[in-house]
Design a protein around this motif. Structure first.
Motif, short mmCIF file in Angstrom:
data_model
loop_
_atom_site.label_atom_id
_atom_site.label_comp_id
_atom_site.label_asym_id
_atom_site.label_seq_id
_atom_site.Cartn_x
_atom_site.Cartn_y
_atom_site.Cartn_z
N ASP A 61 -44.16 90.70 -65.19
CA ASP A 61 -44.01 92.13 -65.46
C ASP A 61 -42.96 92.74 -64.55
OD1 ASP A 61 -45.97 92.38 -67.53
OD2 ASP A 61 -47.48 91.98 -65.99
N GLY A 62 -42.80 92.16 -63.38
CA GLY A 62 -41.77 92.61 -62.45
C GLY A 62 -41.45 91.47 -61.50
N SER A 63 -40.22 91.42 -61.02
CA SER A 63 -39.87 90.31 -60.12
C SER A 63 -38.64 90.66 -59.30
CB SER A 63 -39.62 89.03 -60.92
OG SER A 63 -38.56 89.22 -61.83
N ALA A 64 -38.43 89.89 -58.25
CA ALA A 64 -37.25 90.09 -57.41
C ALA A 64 -36.91 88.82 -56.65
CB ALA A 64 -37.50 91.22 -56.41
N ARG A 65 -35.64 88.72 -56.33
CA ARG A 65 -35.15 87.62 -55.49
C ARG A 65 -34.52 88.25 -54.26
NH1 ARG A 65 -29.99 85.70 -54.57
NH2 ARG A 65 -29.15 87.11 -56.14
N VAL A 66 -34.89 87.76 -53.09
CA VAL A 66 -34.23 88.22 -51.86
C VAL A 66 -33.68 87.01 -51.12
CG1 VAL A 66 -34.52 89.37 -49.63
CG2 VAL A 66 -35.64 90.31 -51.65
N GLN A 67 -32.38 87.00 -50.96
CA GLN A 67 -31.71 85.99 -50.13
C GLN A 67 -31.41 86.67 -48.81
OE1 GLN A 67 -29.96 82.68 -51.35
NE2 GLN A 67 -30.15 82.44 -49.13
N TRP A 68 -31.95 86.15 -47.74
CA TRP A 68 -31.85 86.84 -46.42
C TRP A 68 -31.42 85.77 -45.43
CZ3 TRP A 68 -35.61 91.28 -45.06
CH2 TRP A 68 -35.41 91.70 -43.75
N GLY A 69 -30.11 85.73 -45.10
CA GLY A 69 -29.61 84.58 -44.34
C GLY A 69 -29.92 83.34 -45.15
N SER A 70 -30.55 82.35 -44.54
CA SER A 70 -30.92 81.13 -45.28
C SER A 70 -32.33 81.21 -45.87
CB SER A 70 -30.82 79.91 -44.37
OG SER A 70 -29.51 79.76 -43.92
N ASN A 71 -33.00 82.34 -45.74
CA ASN A 71 -34.30 82.50 -46.40
C ASN A 71 -34.08 82.87 -47.86
OD1 ASN A 71 -36.06 82.26 -44.09
ND2 ASN A 71 -35.37 84.30 -43.46
N LEU A 72 -34.90 82.31 -48.73
CA LEU A 72 -34.84 82.70 -50.14
C LEU A 72 -36.26 82.89 -50.64
CD1 LEU A 72 -33.40 83.16 -52.83
CD2 LEU A 72 -33.36 80.69 -53.17
N ALA A 73 -36.57 84.11 -51.08
CA ALA A 73 -37.90 84.42 -51.60
C ALA A 73 -37.80 84.92 -53.03
CB ALA A 73 -38.57 85.50 -50.74
N ILE A 74 -38.74 84.48 -53.86
CA ILE A 74 -38.90 85.03 -55.20
C ILE A 74 -40.29 85.68 -55.23
CG2 ILE A 74 -39.07 84.55 -57.69
CD1 ILE A 74 -36.35 83.74 -56.84
N ALA A 75 -40.36 86.92 -55.70
CA ALA A 75 -41.66 87.58 -55.86
C ALA A 75 -41.84 87.90 -57.34
CB ALA A 75 -41.72 88.85 -55.03
N ALA A 76 -43.05 87.65 -57.84
CA ALA A 76 -43.36 87.96 -59.23
C ALA A 76 -44.65 88.76 -59.28
CB ALA A 76 -43.50 86.68 -60.04
N VAL A 77 -44.68 89.78 -60.13
CA VAL A 77 -45.85 90.67 -60.24
C VAL A 77 -46.39 90.61 -61.66
CG1 VAL A 77 -46.50 93.12 -60.29
CG2 VAL A 77 -45.14 92.24 -58.39
N TYR A 78 -47.71 90.48 -61.78
CA TYR A 78 -48.39 90.48 -63.07
C TYR A 78 -49.48 91.54 -63.04
CZ TYR A 78 -46.04 86.03 -63.85
OH TYR A 78 -45.08 85.05 -63.99
N GLY A 79 -49.54 92.37 -64.06
CA GLY A 79 -50.60 93.37 -64.14
C GLY A 79 -50.03 94.77 -64.16
N PRO A 80 -50.93 95.79 -64.04
CA PRO A 80 -52.37 95.70 -63.78
C PRO A 80 -53.12 95.02 -64.93
CG PRO A 80 -51.56 97.97 -63.65
CD PRO A 80 -50.47 97.16 -64.21
N MET A 81 -54.19 94.30 -64.55
CA MET A 81 -55.06 93.63 -65.51
C MET A 81 -56.51 93.76 -65.03
SD MET A 81 -54.29 89.71 -64.38
CE MET A 81 -52.59 89.85 -63.87
N GLU A 82 -57.45 93.41 -65.88
CA GLU A 82 -58.85 93.51 -65.48
C GLU A 82 -59.09 92.62 -64.25
OE1 GLU A 82 -61.47 92.72 -68.72
OE2 GLU A 82 -63.23 92.88 -67.44
N ALA A 83 -59.86 93.13 -63.29
CA ALA A 83 -60.08 92.37 -62.05
C ALA A 83 -61.05 91.21 -62.29
CB ALA A 83 -60.62 93.29 -60.96
#
Ligand code: UDP
Length: 243
Positions: free
Chosen positions: A39-61
């Motif tokens: 539903d939403g996502s991002a990539r952050v390259q920070w020096g040699s760090n590389l992170a991908i974040a992904a978001v799902y929801g809101p959904m029933e808990a």
């Protein structure tokens, strides 16, 4: 944080081993909307760090026992890929990754308007693909962009950054050798518009004066990173308009 104050990490002109000034960030690049199925996502390259974040929801808990009558819960996972560092990381969660997941969830709870989605959950997955010190900051900064990309109402964005101390000198954004041989590390989460603190961790010792300078560096860097977050979200919005 080895605390080896005697390992020389500053050049004679005051610059660091990689040429940065004490108050200079590593190069940061942010892109929103990189995981098509999320539903939403991002990539952050920070020096040699590389992170991908992904978001799902809101959904029933689910499972039911995590559900809250009056608010949404954030189900956050932080994971380092086995190939993210030279010494292979054993797949699966460990004490460190659980702790970083919890710190990240607590920090994000400061900005997400959880009361709007009772009995729901939002899943936030952070995957570190390459790691070179500062991955929690990289992951949290990515997760905030991914939540905004998912259209989740937030009071503010969230930026995470760290300052620390090497050779008795306060510096911004420690890289791996500085993290290994430095004397202190102070990662924080900051709401960029209000300047409020969402989390603070400290490894090593800082005097009051050193702490104050580290926070001046962290606040200044927060503004720079916030601009990159906003630009990434604006670019994503424009691309969506064209589709
Ligand atoms: N690291 C590693 N193996 C591990 C955990 C960490 O090689 O199992 C490295 C990685 O480069 C990481 C750095 O040590 O970025 C510093 O880890 P720390 O726990 O201080 O968290 P971070 O600075 O990444 O938020």
């Amino acid at each position: 944080m080895g605390g080896y104050g005697d390992v020389q990490m500053l050049n004679e002109d005051g610059t660091r081993m990689d040429g940065r000034r004490p108050d200079e960030l590593r190069k940061i690049e942010i892109e929103a909307g990189v995981v098509p199925v999320a539903d939403g996502s991002a990539r952050v390259q920070w020096g040699s760090n590389l992170a991908i974040a992904a978001v799902y929801g809101p959904m029933e808990a689910h499972p039911r026992k995590i559900s809250r009558q009056d608010r949404c819960v954030l189900d956050v996972r932080y994971n380092m890929a086995p190939f993210s560092v030279t010494d292979r990381i054993r797949p699966g969660f460990n004490r460190r990754s659980r702790e970083i997941g919890k710190v990240t969830a607590n920090a994000l709870e400061s900005v997400v308007q959880l009361e709007l989605y009772p009995r729901s959950k939002i899943r936030v997955e952070i995957e570190i693909l390459t790691a070179e010190a500062g991955t929690r900051c990289c992951g949290i900064t990515a997760a905030a962009v991914a939540l905004a990309d998912a259209g989740i109402p937030m009071r503010d964005l969230l930026v995470s950054v760290a300052s620390g101390k090497i050779n008795d000198t306060v510096v911004l954004d420690l890289d791996k050798p500085e993290d290994n041989y430095g004397q202190a590390d102070l990662p924080v989460g900051i709401l960029p518009n209000s300047g409020e603190l969402a989390f603070l961790q400290m490894d090593g010792d800082l005097s009051v004066e050193e702490y104050d300078l580290a926070m001046v560096y962290n606040m200044k860097a927060t503004k720079e990173i916030h601009e990159l977050q906003k630009a990434a979200l604006a670019a994503r919005y424009e691309n969506r308009g064209e589709q």
